[in-house]
Design a protein around this motif. Sequence first.
Motif, PDB file in Angstrom:
ATOM      1  N   MET A 193       0.832  -1.199   0.000  1.00  0.00           N
ATOM      2  CA  MET A 193       0.000   0.000   0.000  1.00  0.00           C
ATOM      3  C   MET A 193       0.873   1.258   0.000  1.00  0.00           C
ATOM      4  N   HIS A 194       1.948   1.230   0.773  1.00  0.00           N
ATOM      5  CA  HIS A 194       2.840   2.382   0.836  1.00  0.00           C
ATOM      6  C   HIS A 194       3.455   2.662  -0.536  1.00  0.00           C
ATOM      7  N   SER A 195       3.860   1.606  -1.216  1.00  0.00           N
ATOM      8  CA  SER A 195       4.456   1.757  -2.546  1.00  0.00           C
ATOM      9  C   SER A 195       3.438   2.292  -3.548  1.00  0.00           C
ATOM     10  N   LEU A 196       2.225   1.753  -3.485  1.00  0.00           N
ATOM     11  CA  LEU A 196       1.151   2.166  -4.393  1.00  0.00           C
ATOM     12  C   LEU A 196       0.890   3.667  -4.291  1.00  0.00           C
ATOM     13  N   PHE A 197       0.738   4.168  -3.078  1.00  0.00           N
ATOM     14  CA  PHE A 197       0.407   5.580  -2.890  1.00  0.00           C
ATOM     15  C   PHE A 197       1.621   6.486  -3.058  1.00  0.00           C
ATOM     16  N   SER A 198       2.804   5.980  -2.702  1.00  0.00           N
ATOM     17  CA  SER A 198       4.009   6.800  -2.815  1.00  0.00           C
ATOM     18  C   SER A 198       4.348   7.130  -4.262  1.00  0.00           C
ATOM     19  N   GLU A 199       3.874   6.297  -5.184  1.00  0.00           N
ATOM     20  CA  GLU A 199       4.094   6.573  -6.608  1.00  0.00           C
ATOM     21  C   GLU A 199       3.467   7.902  -7.025  1.00  0.00           C
ATOM     22  N   GLY A 200       2.485   8.344  -6.239  1.00  0.00           N
ATOM     23  CA  GLY A 200       1.804   9.600  -6.580  1.00  0.00           C
ATOM     24  C   GLY A 200       2.309  10.800  -5.811  1.00  0.00           C
ATOM     25  N   THR A 201       3.420  10.647  -5.079  1.00  0.00           N
ATOM     26  CA  THR A 201       3.919  11.744  -4.238  1.00  0.00           C
ATOM     27  C   THR A 201       4.086  13.049  -5.030  1.00  0.00           C
ATOM     28  N   ALA A 202       4.580  12.937  -6.229  1.00  0.00           N
ATOM     29  CA  ALA A 202       4.846  14.138  -7.037  1.00  0.00           C
ATOM     30  C   ALA A 202       3.581  14.924  -7.353  1.00  0.00           C
ATOM     31  N   VAL A 203       2.424  14.229  -7.429  1.00  0.00           N
ATOM     32  CA  VAL A 203       1.190  14.925  -7.814  1.00  0.00           C
ATOM     33  C   VAL A 203       0.293  15.249  -6.624  1.00  0.00           C
ATOM     34  N   LEU A 204       0.639  14.761  -5.427  1.00  0.00           N
ATOM     35  CA  LEU A 204      -0.178  15.082  -4.260  1.00  0.00           C
ATOM     36  C   LEU A 204      -0.191  16.585  -4.016  1.00  0.00           C
ATOM     37  N   ASN A 205      -1.361  17.087  -3.620  1.00  0.00           N
ATOM     38  CA  ASN A 205      -1.572  18.522  -3.374  1.00  0.00           C
ATOM     39  C   ASN A 205      -1.449  19.363  -4.643  1.00  0.00           C
ATOM     40  N   THR A 206      -1.615  18.729  -5.814  1.00  0.00           N
ATOM     41  CA  THR A 206      -1.629  19.458  -7.080  1.00  0.00           C
ATOM     42  C   THR A 206      -2.929  19.130  -7.824  1.00  0.00           C
TER      43      THR A 206
END
Length: 360
Positions: free
Chosen positions: A219-232
């Motif tokens: 789950m951590h890997s799945l969501f971390s893939e989107g770190t760059a787009v979080l809050n955008t």
Amino acid sequence: MENSNKYAVIMAGGIGSRFWPVSTAAFPKQFHDMLGTGESLLQRTFSRVNKVVPSSNIYILTNENYLNITLEQIPEISKEQVVLEPAMRNTAPCILLAALKIHKNNKNAVMLVAPSDHWIEDEAAFASDLELCFKTCSEKNILMTLGIEPTFPNTGYGYIEAEKQLDSDIKKVRQFTEKPDYETARSFLNQGNYLWNAGIFIWSVHSITESFAENMPGMHSLFSEGTAVLNTSEEKKFIAENYARAENISIDYGILEKADNVYVKKASFDWNDLGTWGALHEKLNKDTEENAIVRAKTHLVDASGNMIFTSGKKLVVVDGINNYIIVDKEDVLLLFPKEKEQEIKSLLSEISEKFGKNFT
């Protein structure tokens, strides 16, 4: 610690089916004024948390269907502070998503996770407990929960076993136990080191994301893939494409029962999870015959132990009825034995099948 490092995540995505007919899929209980105070449960929770956490740092986790209701009821927050779940996946995924969003904004953040529909009367004690937990979690790599001192062997709550440290207000958790049978619950109370699990958690964003990486790496890997787009502006697309792929699991099972750095503080405030009509009856003021009344005008004869709730100030006449749930809501009238309140959830499927989903 600085106020700017204090964050809160209020979970408001449930349907509250045991509070039917007031709570429905279209308008769940957290958005209703269940206590007759003029504020919804969500509004009361926000106000309580806002005494400790700045409104700009409070996030609401809810279903995407409830975005407009949430913004109408909590005008103090922006649309960006409402974290929307495109699919029901229990508490672990939404808490991780919120933690990653906050971590990206502030790596020194400490966050509270709290349900939107609980009853807490002593808000000053709640704030005091929260301040202590925030300070502790900012200094130590631990995951904290607030435990409630049990008053009777309730079989509907989860229990937390704490280590028997006489000199500490904050104790290490030995284990969690889900909804025990009556004899087990009674033995827990006799042992003296068990608390009810209130589902209120505090931790630094660093500690909780690190724990996800260790205990739920997928789950951590799945969501971390989107770190760059979080809050955008690209966040919504990423969540829509990936959220439903996350495991459907609670934070309790996914993290807290696996991690070895979980601690509990016994809460110094009264608490009720308001999960059923009976729980609401228990916490409201009652007349001399133990009838609890929300909004209704009543004429009661030979009536005791009833929970009476009306949407407006309707006159309700009751004669010869005891220990019933009596709810009047626009197009539904419910008369149901209080002792069978747990069956309301299963009743909904019958109602939906027979009369359609408009009523549920």
